[in-house]
Design a protein around this motif. Structure first.
Motif, PDB file in Angstrom:
ATOM      1  N   LEU A  84       4.018   6.331  12.072  1.00 38.12           N
ATOM      2  CA  LEU A  84       2.898   6.777  11.239  1.00 38.12           C
ATOM      3  C   LEU A  84       2.160   5.651  10.523  1.00 38.12           C
ATOM      4  O   LEU A  84       0.961   5.780  10.257  1.00 38.12           O
ATOM      5  CB  LEU A  84       3.400   7.774  10.181  1.00 38.12           C
ATOM      6  N   GLU A  85       2.847   4.592  10.191  1.00 36.93           N
ATOM      7  CA  GLU A  85       2.262   3.559   9.348  1.00 36.93           C
ATOM      8  C   GLU A  85       1.609   2.458  10.171  1.00 36.93           C
ATOM      9  O   GLU A  85       2.123   2.065  11.218  1.00 36.93           O
ATOM     10  CB  GLU A  85       3.329   2.939   8.434  1.00 36.93           C
ATOM     11  N   SER A 126      -0.767  14.588  13.372  1.00 31.94           N
ATOM     12  CA  SER A 126      -1.689  13.530  13.788  1.00 31.94           C
ATOM     13  C   SER A 126      -1.868  12.560  12.630  1.00 31.94           C
ATOM     14  O   SER A 126      -1.774  12.935  11.456  1.00 31.94           O
ATOM     15  CB  SER A 126      -3.041  14.103  14.217  1.00 31.94           C
ATOM     16  N   ILE A 127      -2.120  11.321  12.980  1.00 34.03           N
ATOM     17  CA  ILE A 127      -2.354  10.281  11.987  1.00 34.03           C
ATOM     18  C   ILE A 127      -3.554   9.455  12.442  1.00 34.03           C
ATOM     19  O   ILE A 127      -3.612   9.007  13.582  1.00 34.03           O
ATOM     20  CB  ILE A 127      -1.099   9.395  11.801  1.00 34.03           C
ATOM     21  N   ARG A 128      -4.534   9.361  11.572  1.00 36.61           N
ATOM     22  CA  ARG A 128      -5.784   8.654  11.896  1.00 36.61           C
ATOM     23  C   ARG A 128      -6.413   9.181  13.187  1.00 36.61           C
ATOM     24  O   ARG A 128      -6.916   8.424  14.016  1.00 36.61           O
ATOM     25  CB  ARG A 128      -5.535   7.139  11.982  1.00 36.61           C
ATOM     26  N   TYR A 150       2.133   5.834   3.379  1.00 35.40           N
ATOM     27  CA  TYR A 150       2.465   7.241   3.213  1.00 35.40           C
ATOM     28  C   TYR A 150       3.894   7.428   2.690  1.00 35.40           C
ATOM     29  O   TYR A 150       4.079   7.937   1.593  1.00 35.40           O
ATOM     30  CB  TYR A 150       2.273   7.995   4.541  1.00 35.40           C
ATOM     31  N   GLU A 186      -5.302  10.670   5.940  1.00 43.12           N
ATOM     32  CA  GLU A 186      -5.477  10.714   7.398  1.00 43.12           C
ATOM     33  C   GLU A 186      -4.260  11.287   8.115  1.00 43.12           C
ATOM     34  O   GLU A 186      -4.164  11.205   9.341  1.00 43.12           O
ATOM     35  CB  GLU A 186      -5.792   9.320   7.930  1.00 43.12           C
ATOM     36  N   LEU A 187      -3.373  11.877   7.370  1.00 47.16           N
ATOM     37  CA  LEU A 187      -2.184  12.520   7.940  1.00 47.16           C
ATOM     38  C   LEU A 187      -2.400  14.031   7.964  1.00 47.16           C
ATOM     39  O   LEU A 187      -2.718  14.633   6.940  1.00 47.16           O
ATOM     40  CB  LEU A 187      -0.952  12.181   7.099  1.00 47.16           C
TER      41      LEU A 187
END
Length: 228
Positions: free
Chosen positions: A206-207, A147-149, A215, A136-137
């Motif tokens: 990001l996480e 973008s993430i998710r 990630y 999803e990254l």
């Protein structure tokens, strides 16, 4: 010619910095505090910011946090504080580099050149239209977009460079020294936690759970990696 914004409440320090920068061929804008700096940024596009920490009305820490909400321009922070915790605090707010006062103007010029060179290299890499997708990254080097998710992530230039380095070689472990030398383009003769701080900031952005990253993984005693 680059446009550089110098933010410091001491007019003598601003004068010294602008003389050296203009001798290097740069155009210089000035502000005396964070409020003025934000006003300048709303009117003009700049290539780099030299930002003092201790200032009236709005200090450099608060200004840096607000700048990072809208701009990815490189930021070099200036401070009279020398402790590691002060350095980590400055980097944690989104600064790309940190110099303690009193400083050698030629050192500042070298840091400015390094940041501008890094920005140029990012732009050149962008022309290759590299796009990286890991679960999803999503990373678009051409647009300096992450973008993430499905949600855009706002990264500093150094954070983007570190993420791109890891994501471009999934599964490969990079030591902190290797990351520093690849991203900063300097020999890793440092003694602070610069890379660790930027990794921590990336995980916060990001996480879902930065303490249990999906990630950016730590390989204890070796370095960091991103798996497919």
């Amino acid at each position: 010619m680059s446009v550089i914004l110098v933010v410091d409440d001491d007019p003598e320090i601003r004068d010294v910095i602008q003389v050296y920068l203009r001798n290097e061929g740069h155009s210089v804008l000035e502000a005396s505090d964070g409020v003025e700096a934000l006003g300048v940024l709303a009117q003009r596009e700049v290539d780099l910011i030299v930002l003092d920490v201790m200032m009236p009305r709005m200090d450099g820490i608060k200004a840096c946090m607000q700048i990072r909400q809208s701009y990815s321009v490189p930021i070099i922070m200036l401070s009279a504080k020398e402790g590691d915790l002060d350095k980590i605090m400055g980097l944690s707010t989104g600064a790309d580099d940190y110099i303690t006062k009193p400083f050698n103007p030629m050192e500042l010029i070298a840091r400015v050149k390094a940041q501008l060179r890094r920005q140029k290299m990012l732009a050149e890499k962008g022309t290759a239209h590299h796009q990286i997708t890991i679960r999803e990254l999503f990373i678009d080097r051409a647009k300096h977009y992450v973008s993430i998710r499905g949600q855009e992530a706002t990264l500093t230039p150094l954070e983007f460079s570190i993420l791109s380095l890891l994501a471009a070689s999934p599964g490969q472990v990079f030591s902190a020294d290797a990351i520093y030398e690849s991203v900063w383009k300097e020999r890793a003769g440092y003694t602070d936690n610069t890379v660790m701080v930027h990794i921590r900031n990336l995980r916060e952005k990001l996480e879902l759970n930065p303490r249990k990253p999906e990630y950016i993984k730590t390989v204890w005693g070796v370095g960091y990696k991103i798996d497919n």
